[in-house]
Write a protein that holds these residues in place. Structure first.
Motif, PDB file in Angstrom:
ATOM      1  N   GLU A  90       0.814  -1.206   0.000  1.00  0.00           N
ATOM      2  CA  GLU A  90       0.000   0.000   0.000  1.00  0.00           C
ATOM      3  C   GLU A  90       0.854   1.265   0.000  1.00  0.00           C
ATOM      4  O   GLU A  90       0.596   2.209  -0.749  1.00  0.00           O
ATOM      5  N   ILE A  91       1.887   1.298   0.810  1.00  0.00           N
ATOM      6  CA  ILE A  91       2.742   2.485   0.894  1.00  0.00           C
ATOM      7  C   ILE A  91       3.727   2.550  -0.274  1.00  0.00           C
ATOM      8  O   ILE A  91       3.992   3.615  -0.816  1.00  0.00           O
ATOM      9  N   GLN A  94       2.256   4.220  -3.370  1.00  0.00           N
ATOM     10  CA  GLN A  94       2.061   5.661  -3.265  1.00  0.00           C
ATOM     11  C   GLN A  94       3.382   6.433  -3.329  1.00  0.00           C
ATOM     12  O   GLN A  94       3.408   7.600  -3.702  1.00  0.00           O
ATOM     13  N   LEU A  95       4.463   5.783  -2.954  1.00  0.00           N
ATOM     14  CA  LEU A  95       5.775   6.429  -2.992  1.00  0.00           C
ATOM     15  C   LEU A  95       6.544   6.095  -4.270  1.00  0.00           C
ATOM     16  O   LEU A  95       7.671   6.541  -4.450  1.00  0.00           O
ATOM     17  N   VAL A 135       7.029  10.488   5.828  1.00  0.00           N
ATOM     18  CA  VAL A 135       5.776  10.107   5.177  1.00  0.00           C
ATOM     19  C   VAL A 135       4.712  10.031   6.271  1.00  0.00           C
ATOM     20  O   VAL A 135       4.906   9.358   7.283  1.00  0.00           O
ATOM     21  N   ASP A 137       0.591   9.465   7.215  1.00  0.00           N
ATOM     22  CA  ASP A 137      -0.762   9.075   6.827  1.00  0.00           C
ATOM     23  C   ASP A 137      -1.697  10.242   7.122  1.00  0.00           C
ATOM     24  O   ASP A 137      -1.593  10.898   8.162  1.00  0.00           O
ATOM     25  N   GLU A 138      -2.623  10.492   6.218  1.00  0.00           N
ATOM     26  CA  GLU A 138      -3.522  11.641   6.346  1.00  0.00           C
ATOM     27  C   GLU A 138      -4.318  11.639   7.647  1.00  0.00           C
ATOM     28  O   GLU A 138      -4.682  12.701   8.158  1.00  0.00           O
ATOM     29  N   THR A 177       5.568  13.972   2.984  1.00  0.00           N
ATOM     30  CA  THR A 177       4.694  13.469   1.951  1.00  0.00           C
ATOM     31  C   THR A 177       3.496  12.859   2.651  1.00  0.00           C
ATOM     32  O   THR A 177       3.663  12.038   3.562  1.00  0.00           O
ATOM     33  N   VAL A 179       0.220  10.500   2.658  1.00  0.00           N
ATOM     34  CA  VAL A 179      -0.315   9.332   1.971  1.00  0.00           C
ATOM     35  C   VAL A 179      -1.641   8.937   2.620  1.00  0.00           C
ATOM     36  O   VAL A 179      -1.971   9.390   3.719  1.00  0.00           O
ATOM     37  N   LYS A 180      -2.376   8.114   1.902  1.00  0.00           N
ATOM     38  CA  LYS A 180      -3.651   7.602   2.419  1.00  0.00           C
ATOM     39  C   LYS A 180      -3.522   6.091   2.544  1.00  0.00           C
ATOM     40  O   LYS A 180      -3.386   5.393   1.545  1.00  0.00           O
TER      41      LYS A 180
END
Length: 184
Positions: A90-91, A94-95, A135, A137-138, A177, A179-180
């Motif tokens: 998942e991460i 996004q990166l 990084v 998480d929102e 950064t 991320v969701k």
């Protein structure tokens, strides 16, 4: 041991590790408001241990993970809510980074001057070469406060989220950064 939340740095922190002292000095130099809970006699090695401490902090419980790519050429500090499950895929997507894994304790100490169990956004103050990317998480950004360690897990701090991701990051010469993460 009764856990107590106190405002600011200890009156005398000469018996504390140098890396912890540097955290207090930076926060105080920036004029940031923060609260401290010392828990040297209470373990804070697992998220379950931290939940007891974070109940006193009344802050977002963060899981802080120190990650790297397979080649160990890119390092990341991931801040995510403690109740989410970490999924590498998942991460990584996004990166735009293939195969993230946990970085070694040696790299953690080299770049952040932190040992396992003490990972914290405050470790970025020791990353003068900007080798580590933050990084976030929102969901971490939704609360008013964030809890973190002052580079050692015998104390936890409560800081305003806006102070961490504003003047503190700027002073540490880092950005982030967002991320969701679904984490289910």
């Amino acid at each position: 041991m009764e856990l107590v939340l106190e405002k600011g740095s200890p009156a005398d922190y000469s018996d504390r590790l140098e890396k912890e002292q540097r955290c207090y000095k930076l926060l105080d130099e920036l004029g940031l408001e923060y609260w401290r809970c010392d828990h040297a006699d209470a373990e804070a090695d697992t998220m379950e241990d931290c939940l007891k401490i974070d109940a006193i902090l009344e802050a977002v419980v963060c899981k802080n993970l120190f990650l790297c790519n397979r080649q160990k050429t890119q390092f990341y500090l991931l801040m995510m809510p403690g109740d989410k499950v970490f999924k590498t895929k998942e991460i990584s997507s996004q990166l735009n980074c293939a195969r993230l894994s946990f970085a070694s304790p040696e790299d953690m100490e080299k770049y952040l001057d932190i040992t396992p169990g003490s990972v914290s956004v405050l470790g970025l103050m020791n990353d003068h070469e900007n080798a580590v990317k933050l990084v976030v998480d929102e969901d971490v950004l939704k609360g008013e406060f964030v809890g973190c360690h002052p580079c050692i897990n015998t104390t936890s701090l409560k800081l305003y989220k806006d102070d961490i991701f504003g003047p503190l990051l700027k002073a540490m010469n880092h950005d982030m950064t967002v991320v969701k993460l679904i984490g289910e």
